[in-house]
Design a protein around this motif. Sequence first.
Motif, PDB file in Angstrom:
ATOM      1  N   ARG A 170      40.075  51.997  45.077  1.00 45.13           N
ATOM      2  CA  ARG A 170      40.435  53.494  45.477  1.00 45.13           C
ATOM      3  C   ARG A 170      39.100  54.449  45.522  1.00 45.13           C
ATOM      4  NH1 ARG A 170      43.557  54.218  41.485  1.00 45.13           N
ATOM      5  NH2 ARG A 170      45.758  54.300  42.881  1.00 45.13           N
ATOM      6  N   THR A 171      38.134  54.072  44.534  1.00 47.80           N
ATOM      7  CA  THR A 171      36.915  54.744  44.613  1.00 47.80           C
ATOM      8  C   THR A 171      36.122  54.412  45.844  1.00 47.80           C
ATOM      9  OG1 THR A 171      36.803  54.535  42.268  1.00 47.80           O
ATOM     10  CG2 THR A 171      34.803  54.988  43.282  1.00 47.80           C
ATOM     11  N   LEU A 172      36.093  53.088  46.294  1.00 49.51           N
ATOM     12  CA  LEU A 172      35.492  52.605  47.293  1.00 49.51           C
ATOM     13  C   LEU A 172      36.033  52.878  48.677  1.00 49.51           C
ATOM     14  CD1 LEU A 172      33.864  49.318  46.129  1.00 49.51           C
ATOM     15  CD2 LEU A 172      33.104  51.728  45.793  1.00 49.51           C
ATOM     16  N   GLU A 173      37.129  53.525  48.714  1.00 49.56           N
ATOM     17  CA  GLU A 173      37.960  53.574  49.623  1.00 49.56           C
ATOM     18  C   GLU A 173      38.024  52.390  50.849  1.00 49.56           C
ATOM     19  OE1 GLU A 173      36.272  57.013  51.591  1.00 49.56           O
ATOM     20  OE2 GLU A 173      37.089  58.426  50.234  1.00 49.56           O
ATOM     21  N   ALA A 174      38.275  51.257  50.005  1.00 48.48           N
ATOM     22  CA  ALA A 174      38.295  49.963  50.687  1.00 48.48           C
ATOM     23  C   ALA A 174      39.803  49.310  50.339  1.00 48.48           C
ATOM     24  CB  ALA A 174      37.267  48.955  49.925  1.00 48.48           C
ATOM     25  N   PRO A 175      39.999  48.402  51.494  1.00 44.85           N
ATOM     26  CA  PRO A 175      41.303  47.611  51.295  1.00 44.85           C
ATOM     27  C   PRO A 175      41.464  46.676  50.166  1.00 44.85           C
ATOM     28  CG  PRO A 175      39.992  46.806  53.098  1.00 44.85           C
ATOM     29  CD  PRO A 175      39.118  48.200  52.536  1.00 44.85           C
ATOM     30  N   LEU A 176      42.780  46.540  49.635  1.00 45.46           N
ATOM     31  CA  LEU A 176      42.880  45.643  48.315  1.00 45.46           C
ATOM     32  C   LEU A 176      43.743  44.448  48.723  1.00 45.46           C
ATOM     33  CD1 LEU A 176      42.763  45.365  45.179  1.00 45.46           C
ATOM     34  CD2 LEU A 176      44.797  46.815  45.230  1.00 45.46           C
ATOM     35  N   ASP A 177      43.392  43.232  48.412  1.00 50.39           N
ATOM     36  CA  ASP A 177      44.198  42.066  48.512  1.00 50.39           C
ATOM     37  C   ASP A 177      44.069  41.347  47.346  1.00 50.39           C
ATOM     38  OD1 ASP A 177      45.813  40.359  49.464  1.00 50.39           O
ATOM     39  OD2 ASP A 177      44.522  39.600  51.247  1.00 50.39           O
ATOM     40  N   VAL A 178      44.844  40.247  47.168  1.00 52.34           N
ATOM     41  CA  VAL A 178      44.536  39.195  45.952  1.00 52.34           C
ATOM     42  C   VAL A 178      44.006  38.166  46.394  1.00 52.34           C
ATOM     43  CG1 VAL A 178      46.513  40.203  44.618  1.00 52.34           C
ATOM     44  CG2 VAL A 178      46.942  38.357  46.441  1.00 52.34           C
ATOM     45  N   ILE A 179      43.186  37.422  45.636  1.00 52.86           N
ATOM     46  CA  ILE A 179      42.701  36.204  45.945  1.00 52.86           C
ATOM     47  C   ILE A 179      43.160  35.153  44.668  1.00 52.86           C
ATOM     48  CG2 ILE A 179      40.593  36.572  44.449  1.00 52.86           C
ATOM     49  CD1 ILE A 179      39.293  34.469  46.750  1.00 52.86           C
ATOM     50  N   VAL A 180      44.225  34.262  45.303  1.00 50.22           N
ATOM     51  CA  VAL A 180      45.084  33.779  44.064  1.00 50.22           C
ATOM     52  C   VAL A 180      44.205  32.202  43.620  1.00 50.22           C
ATOM     53  CG1 VAL A 180      47.219  32.650  43.458  1.00 50.22           C
ATOM     54  CG2 VAL A 180      47.130  34.720  44.857  1.00 50.22           C
ATOM     55  N   VAL A 181      44.211  32.035  42.436  1.00 51.85           N
ATOM     56  CA  VAL A 181      43.424  30.979  41.788  1.00 51.85           C
ATOM     57  C   VAL A 181      44.443  30.511  40.459  1.00 51.85           C
ATOM     58  CG1 VAL A 181      41.412  31.249  42.764  1.00 51.85           C
ATOM     59  CG2 VAL A 181      41.786  32.127  40.317  1.00 51.85           C
ATOM     60  N   ARG A 182      44.262  29.303  40.178  1.00 54.75           N
ATOM     61  CA  ARG A 182      45.124  28.757  38.930  1.00 54.75           C
ATOM     62  C   ARG A 182      44.025  27.822  38.290  1.00 54.75           C
ATOM     63  NH1 ARG A 182      50.091  30.282  37.554  1.00 54.75           N
ATOM     64  NH2 ARG A 182      50.493  28.167  36.570  1.00 54.75           N
ATOM     65  N   LYS A 183      44.118  28.144  36.911  1.00 50.53           N
ATOM     66  CA  LYS A 183      43.328  27.433  35.729  1.00 50.53           C
ATOM     67  C   LYS A 183      43.942  25.989  35.802  1.00 50.53           C
ATOM     68  CE  LYS A 183      43.819  28.788  31.814  1.00 50.53           C
ATOM     69  NZ  LYS A 183      43.900  29.545  30.471  1.00 50.53           N
ATOM     70  N   LEU A 184      42.997  25.150  35.595  1.00 49.40           N
ATOM     71  CA  LEU A 184      43.413  23.641  35.167  1.00 49.40           C
ATOM     72  C   LEU A 184      42.878  23.558  33.789  1.00 49.40           C
ATOM     73  CD1 LEU A 184      41.840  21.457  38.142  1.00 49.40           C
ATOM     74  CD2 LEU A 184      44.235  22.629  37.958  1.00 49.40           C
ATOM     75  N   GLY A 185      44.067  23.886  33.011  1.00 48.85           N
ATOM     76  CA  GLY A 185      43.844  23.566  31.389  1.00 48.85           C
ATOM     77  C   GLY A 185      43.921  22.316  30.949  1.00 48.85           C
ATOM     78  N   LEU A 186      43.341  21.739  29.833  1.00 55.31           N
ATOM     79  CA  LEU A 186      43.192  20.546  29.366  1.00 55.31           C
ATOM     80  C   LEU A 186      44.549  20.312  29.171  1.00 55.31           C
ATOM     81  CD1 LEU A 186      40.238  20.811  26.852  1.00 55.31           C
ATOM     82  CD2 LEU A 186      40.248  19.578  28.835  1.00 55.31           C
ATOM     83  N   PRO A 187      44.980  19.046  29.077  1.00 56.83           N
ATOM     84  CA  PRO A 187      46.340  18.699  28.785  1.00 56.83           C
ATOM     85  C   PRO A 187      46.943  18.957  27.448  1.00 56.83           C
ATOM     86  CG  PRO A 187      45.284  16.813  30.137  1.00 56.83           C
ATOM     87  CD  PRO A 187      44.284  17.905  29.692  1.00 56.83           C
TER      88      PRO A 187
END
Length: 463
Positions: free
Chosen positions: A44-61
């Motif tokens: 909003r402040t930068l007047e820029a488009p917004l999207d998501v970048i989806v990642v997933r953590k690999l947790g220790l078993p």
Amino acid sequence: MAVFADRVEAGRQLAGRLTHLRGRDVVVLGLPRGGVPVAAEVARTLEAPLDVIVVRKLGLPFQPELAMGAIGEGGVRFVDADLVARARVTADELDGVERRERAALEVRVARLRRGRERIDLTGRIALIVDDGMATGSTARVACEVARGLGASRVVLAVPVAPADVVDNLTEPDEIVCDRMPTPFVAVGRHYRDFSPTSDEDVIAALDEAARRVHGRVVDPPPVTGRDVEIPIEAGLLAGRLDRPEQAAGVVVFAHGSGSSRHSPRNRFVASVLHRAGLGTLLLDLLTPREELDRANVFDIPLLAHRLGEATQWLRDRPEAAGARIGYFGASTGAGAALWAAADQGAQISAVVSRGGRPDLAAPRLAEVRAPTLLIVGGADTTVLELNRRAQTRLTCPNQLDIVRGATHLFEEPGTLAEVALLASGWFNRYLRASGDSADPGGPAEPGDPADPVGPGAAPSAAS
């Protein structure tokens, strides 16, 4: 220990350190879920488009909350080989975790985008934003994903992180961190309010940002609200009236059986309507004594009469003077809303039904003049068929939108946000003070060329 009141405040403070990117070809990428409210303020402040970048953590078993790596869109992966070796994680264990998280990532991508195209990063600056950073594993993969998607420059921005993690990150071209406290315990310890962000919140933020970029939305106006008591023949009804400044209209909510003005689903929908510049009145249609008799919950004429009384009370309020009024009904409340809208002189400008029972208002459906939107979950097959039958009785402008995969209560991630966005669009169309397809003196007539769907038209399916 707390540094920020909540993610919104953190986003505003972080945005103040990113103004050098204003006016450049930037795409702001929030890391779901918690990073998206922060990213929304930056965008909003930068007047820029917004999207998501989806990642997933690999947790220790044996300790899933501790990341031994992460994966992202496009097959990108990062593994902390030293940690994997120290923890004696076998190759089979690592593969098992990755397969599980890869499947979850694909579901998350489909859920959050829900028909939106990913914003092209080719040759642009990717500004990746999260609500904080502890180990940096997720941030590393996010940077690699953005670069793999064509970004010419990658900037990572977080409100809070440990200094040693910031110093050791080499994947981004630039790192902006607002605070690096010592000691650093956990990201959430640096927020007074670190309550979970839902998929609905993420989807609503993405939709608002998309409309902002296309010039169809401005900063949401401040909302003035108060608890109210509405006098009726049988006593008092409790309610909550909220109205943004210069609201285009007010939506009165009629909840379903077993619910109340405190319904979290209706409150979420109301919050989305507020951002769209609409006021809301959430109320209980029965007195506490009447609620003891279960039969009253299904007395549609009684509930419709109460809705009419509350509507007249609302019209007499100075804060609602001249405002158009719409009804949002859920389940049995939708039957009451349509019954009340059919009354002569009701002057209701629009009706939206969520998982509603319009069949309960069957004797009055042909008399409804207000443009009506019926929203039903695709997996709610019984109610969907009832809505299809009821739609054939409507003579007003009407539309049936089907939210794929949703059951009756829209509990599936992202489905309630879709309901809120559909309702917001419908009410904005018909409750605007001027320039809409409805005549200034009342709702649109059937056959108006601007109507989305005329009487008896086929339903559409919302993606």
